[in-house]
Design a protein around this motif. Structure first.
Motif, PDB file in Angstrom:
ATOM      1  N   TRP A 128      28.534 -16.975 -30.906  1.00 17.06           N
ATOM      2  CA  TRP A 128      29.625 -17.569 -31.685  1.00 17.06           C
ATOM      3  C   TRP A 128      29.998 -18.900 -31.062  1.00 17.06           C
ATOM      4  O   TRP A 128      30.409 -18.960 -29.901  1.00 17.06           O
ATOM      5  N   HIS A 129      29.870 -19.961 -31.835  1.00 13.03           N
ATOM      6  CA  HIS A 129      30.142 -21.292 -31.295  1.00 13.03           C
ATOM      7  C   HIS A 129      31.601 -21.477 -30.899  1.00 13.03           C
ATOM      8  O   HIS A 129      31.925 -22.328 -30.079  1.00 13.03           O
ATOM      9  N   TRP A 130      32.511 -20.667 -31.459  1.00 15.34           N
ATOM     10  CA  TRP A 130      33.919 -20.769 -31.062  1.00 15.34           C
ATOM     11  C   TRP A 130      34.133 -20.321 -29.619  1.00 15.34           C
ATOM     12  O   TRP A 130      35.122 -20.684 -28.991  1.00 15.34           O
ATOM     13  N   LEU A 131      33.216 -19.518 -29.081  1.00 19.15           N
ATOM     14  CA  LEU A 131      33.324 -19.056 -27.702  1.00 19.15           C
ATOM     15  C   LEU A 131      32.542 -19.936 -26.733  1.00 19.15           C
ATOM     16  O   LEU A 131      32.650 -19.755 -25.519  1.00 19.15           O
ATOM     17  N   ALA A 132      31.756 -20.863 -27.268  1.00 17.85           N
ATOM     18  CA  ALA A 132      30.854 -21.658 -26.434  1.00 17.85           C
ATOM     19  C   ALA A 132      31.507 -22.968 -25.981  1.00 17.85           C
ATOM     20  O   ALA A 132      32.389 -23.516 -26.655  1.00 17.85           O
ATOM     21  N   ALA A 133      31.054 -23.467 -24.852  1.00 19.09           N
ATOM     22  CA  ALA A 133      31.469 -24.789 -24.395  1.00 19.09           C
ATOM     23  C   ALA A 133      30.950 -25.840 -25.379  1.00 19.09           C
ATOM     24  O   ALA A 133      30.000 -25.596 -26.136  1.00 19.09           O
ATOM     25  N   LYS A 134      31.575 -27.017 -25.357  1.00 24.60           N
ATOM     26  CA  LYS A 134      31.249 -28.067 -26.327  1.00 24.60           C
ATOM     27  C   LYS A 134      29.758 -28.371 -26.368  1.00 24.60           C
ATOM     28  O   LYS A 134      29.166 -28.493 -27.443  1.00 24.60           O
ATOM     29  N   GLU A 135      29.155 -28.466 -25.186  1.00 18.33           N
ATOM     30  CA  GLU A 135      27.737 -28.841 -25.129  1.00 18.33           C
ATOM     31  C   GLU A 135      26.810 -27.704 -25.570  1.00 18.33           C
ATOM     32  O   GLU A 135      25.621 -27.923 -25.800  1.00 18.33           O
ATOM     33  N   ARG A 185      25.248 -21.786 -32.552  1.00 21.30           N
ATOM     34  CA  ARG A 185      25.047 -21.715 -34.015  1.00 21.30           C
ATOM     35  C   ARG A 185      23.602 -21.331 -34.327  1.00 21.30           C
ATOM     36  O   ARG A 185      23.347 -20.508 -35.214  1.00 21.30           O
ATOM     37  N   ASP A 186      22.661 -21.943 -33.622  1.00 14.68           N
ATOM     38  CA  ASP A 186      21.240 -21.659 -33.868  1.00 14.68           C
ATOM     39  C   ASP A 186      20.901 -20.206 -33.541  1.00 14.68           C
ATOM     40  O   ASP A 186      20.199 -19.531 -34.313  1.00 14.68           O
TER      41      ASP A 186
END
Length: 204
Positions: A68-75, A81-82
């Motif tokens: 989940w991109h909401w839990l991931a660091a910006k980079e 997402r992939d």
């Protein structure tokens, strides 16, 4: 929408080959989602509904792989997402659900569109009663009025809707209404498309 005919909505969704269930509370829907997912890996689209229900945290506590991109660091957001598109299950909400059984969505990046249309073979969509509308025109009105301006503000986007609360059909680089799609029925790659309807307001 007042006086929702849940029995009719379930019938309409089943006729379109979705797998609908209706729950009185978000807690009941959460338990159902966790049971559907089991031990499978999960990709999640941007969703205030999923966030507010604490589903990602519950899945992680169960030992599921969660992308989940909401839990991931910006980079690492794009990588998340992939990876979400290659998970066993894709989970998100929908911007609107029509009473004749169509799911209507607007995306900025398009990862949710990809996840629902040609991503994981199993999908779980959770929809609160506030997103149920009578038809496509009302669905678009709801999204442009309620969902997009609020999301633009949440994301800190420099768009006219974030400033005014109204859609201006802008052409800005920050525009979040880049992909509009209507799911009339599950696509062939999706083997099981669950729609969990909750008799509570959820998400944006």
């Amino acid at each position: 929408m007042e006086n929702i005919d849940y029995e009719g909505l379930v019938k309409a969704l089943k006729a379109r080959r979705f797998l609908p269930e209706v729950f009185d509370t978000a807690a009941e829907a959460k338990a159902a989602a966790l049971e559907i997912i089991g031990t499978k890996s999960v990709g999640i689209g941007g969703s205030a509904t999923v966030r507010d229900m604490g589903l990602a945290e519950a899945l992680q506590a169960n030992g599921n792989e969660v992308y989940w991109h909401w839990l991931a660091a910006k980079e690492a957001k794009q990588a998340a997402r992939d990876k979400a598109l290659g998970a066993d299950v894709y989970m998100c909400s929908s911007n609107a659900l029509t009473t004749d059984g169509r799911l209507v969505n607007i995306d900025g990046t398009g990862n949710r569109a990809a996840g629902l249309i040609y991503g994981p073979h199993e999908v779980v969509v959770i929809v609160g009663q506030n997103k149920i509308v009578t038809g496509l025109d009302e669905a678009m009105d709801r999204i442009k009025r309620d969902a997009c301006p609020t999301n633009a503000r949440r994301l800190g986007l420099d768009t006219p809707c974030a400033r005014t609360g109204q859609c201006h059909d802008c052409r800005t680089a920050a525009r979040m209404c880049n992909v509009t799609f209507i799911l009339e029925a599950p696509t062939r790659p999706v083997k099981a498309f669950h729609v969990l309807i909750v008799k509570e307001d959820l998400g944006l």
